[in-house]
Scaffold this active site. Structure first.
Site, short mmCIF file in Angstrom:
data_model
loop_
_atom_site.label_atom_id
_atom_site.label_comp_id
_atom_site.label_asym_id
_atom_site.label_seq_id
_atom_site.Cartn_x
_atom_site.Cartn_y
_atom_site.Cartn_z
N GLY A 1 11.09 -3.69 2.10
CA GLY A 1 12.19 -2.71 2.75
C GLY A 1 13.32 -3.11 1.62
N ASP A 2 13.86 -2.29 0.94
CA ASP A 2 15.14 -2.18 0.40
C ASP A 2 14.92 -3.31 -0.87
OD1 ASP A 2 16.39 -0.37 1.69
OD2 ASP A 2 17.44 -1.45 2.71
N PRO B 1 0.83 -1.24 0.18
CA PRO B 1 -0.08 -0.08 0.13
C PRO B 1 0.96 1.18 0.03
CG PRO B 1 0.01 -0.96 2.30
CD PRO B 1 0.70 -2.11 1.17
N LYS C 1 0.85 -5.36 8.77
CA LYS C 1 1.86 -4.96 8.34
C LYS C 1 2.63 -4.11 9.42
CE LYS C 1 4.65 -2.75 4.66
NZ LYS C 1 4.75 -1.85 3.48
N ALA D 1 7.35 -1.82 -2.71
CA ALA D 1 6.82 -0.42 -2.44
C ALA D 1 7.63 0.42 -3.48
CB ALA D 1 7.20 -0.30 -0.79
N ARG D 2 8.51 1.30 -2.83
CA ARG D 2 9.04 2.26 -3.60
C ARG D 2 9.71 1.69 -4.86
NH1 ARG D 2 13.42 5.02 0.04
NH2 ARG D 2 13.27 2.96 1.15
N GLN E 1 -6.48 -1.94 2.77
CA GLN E 1 -5.69 -1.71 4.09
C GLN E 1 -6.40 -0.36 4.83
OE1 GLN E 1 -1.91 0.66 4.93
NE2 GLN E 1 -0.95 -1.25 5.10
N CYS F 1 2.86 2.68 9.19
CA CYS F 1 3.28 4.00 8.76
C CYS F 1 3.94 5.04 9.57
CB CYS F 1 2.11 4.50 8.22
SG CYS F 1 2.02 6.10 7.43
#
Length: 337
Positions: A221-222, A22, A157, A244-245, A76, A107
């Site tokens: 993450g990463d 999300p 999460k 994600a990113r 979510q 978050c």
């Protein structure tokens, strides 16, 4: 087991183990649809405020609709009150076709934390337990009245903790397990890190060991490339990877990662394919939000789509003021021929 494999979350079976996280401002219906077309096994909506949902916010309700290509997806929700979260879960189940409900326990944004939600839950495993338990009970109560839909899984999460001195992932995971969560995703950064520094994949591995196969554990993450996704799966033993990113402006990441996990190689998309995919997202958003709103929201997304292509910096300078489809077409004309 092969690195790319099916996953079972409660009574929900997914064909693969590559997911879209999300992402506020990014994981809307249009983008999720493109990710699914490119091989995403599962996507989650932008986070939805339980408080706003229970007050009848139409804007909030619009975030929850299924994307055109989604067979299954998660909504979510976030909040710091267990009763409100239960009521919000009931509304989600009554008004959407979602196949799971995810709880935001990670978050790091201050306004989310002030409401007692997001990363704030890392400081209060008892509240985390109460929230997961209340949402789980709401889902079970709904299933009792609508047996044809079955028990919709409830997942959460989390982050690794509040800061380096307060790593509470184990307490949070224990609370989630006791509350009968159906899966846990961990973004292995603390709230204090935000999105800076390095994610600690060692914590992901420890969480997998702690959970001991009772429910799936997913890592975040990463994970920015097929290579990093493979490394995460190999090094931590997580059941799946949540991008994600790395997926921003890059729905192709899913297709390439599937190829890499299966065959050890992948094909890069061309600059033309990147920009044309951006236009597909723009067109889907125009249908839903109207040209003006869609074009404004796509400014940051086209900045992402044009990342890494020749002359991208100049294109991004023009994109940030684009207001119409025609302006976007003029800016990217060379890629649309």
């Amino acid at each position: 087991m092969a690195l790319y494999h099916s996953v079972k979350i409660g009574n929900l079976t997914l064909d693969g183990n590559l997911f879209l996280a999300p992402i506020a401002g990014y994981s809307d219906r249009a983008f999720r649809s493109l990710c699914v077309e490119n091989g995403a096994s599962y996507c989650t909506t932008e986070m939805v405020s339980a408080e706003a949902l229970t007050r009848g916010s139409q804007k909030t309700a619009a975030l929850m609709a299924r994307a055109p290509s989604e067979k299954a997806y998660a909504v979510q929700i976030f909040g710091g009150n267990a009763d409100v979260m239960a009521e919000a879960a009931k509304i989600v189940l009554e008004t959407t076709e979602c196949t799971s409900i995810d709880i935001n326990g990670g978050c790091p944004v201050p306004k989310i934390i002030k409401s007692g939600a997001g990363s704030s839950l890392t400081r209060d495993p008892d509240l985390l337990y109460a929230i997961v338990s209340s949402v789980k009970k709401a889902a079970e109560s709904y299933a009792a009245l609508h047996p044809e839909r079955g028990n919709v899984p409830v997942t959460i999460k989390i982050r690794s903790g509040w800061d380096a001195s307060h790593l509470t992932w184990k307490e949070c995971a224990a609370a989630a397990l006791e509350a009968r969560a159906d899966a846990i995703t961990i973004h292995a950064r603390t709230r204090a890190q935000g999105y800076e520094g390095k994610a600690d994949w060692g914590i992901q591995r420890q969480l997998v060991e702690f959970v001991g196969g009772k429910i799936p554990v997913f890592g975040s993450g990463d994970a920015f490339s097929p290579e990093s996704a493979k490394a995460m799966l190999e090094q931590t033993g997580v059941d799946g990877v949540m991008f994600a990113r790395g997926a921003m402006g890059n729905p192709f990441l899913f297709k390439k990662t599937v190829q890499y996990l299966k065959y050890g190689r992948y094909d890069d998309e061309t600059a033309d394919e990147r920009i044309k995919t951006g236009f597909r997202e723009l067109e889907l958003n125009v249908q839903e939000k109207g040209e003006k709103n869609a074009c404004m929201q796509m400014r940051k997304k086209f900045c992402a789509y044009s990342s890494g292509i020749k002359g991208g910096a100049l294109l991004r300078k023009q994109v940030v003021s684009a207001d119409t489809i025609e302006e976007y077409r003029r800016i990217f004309a060379v890629y649309l021929e």
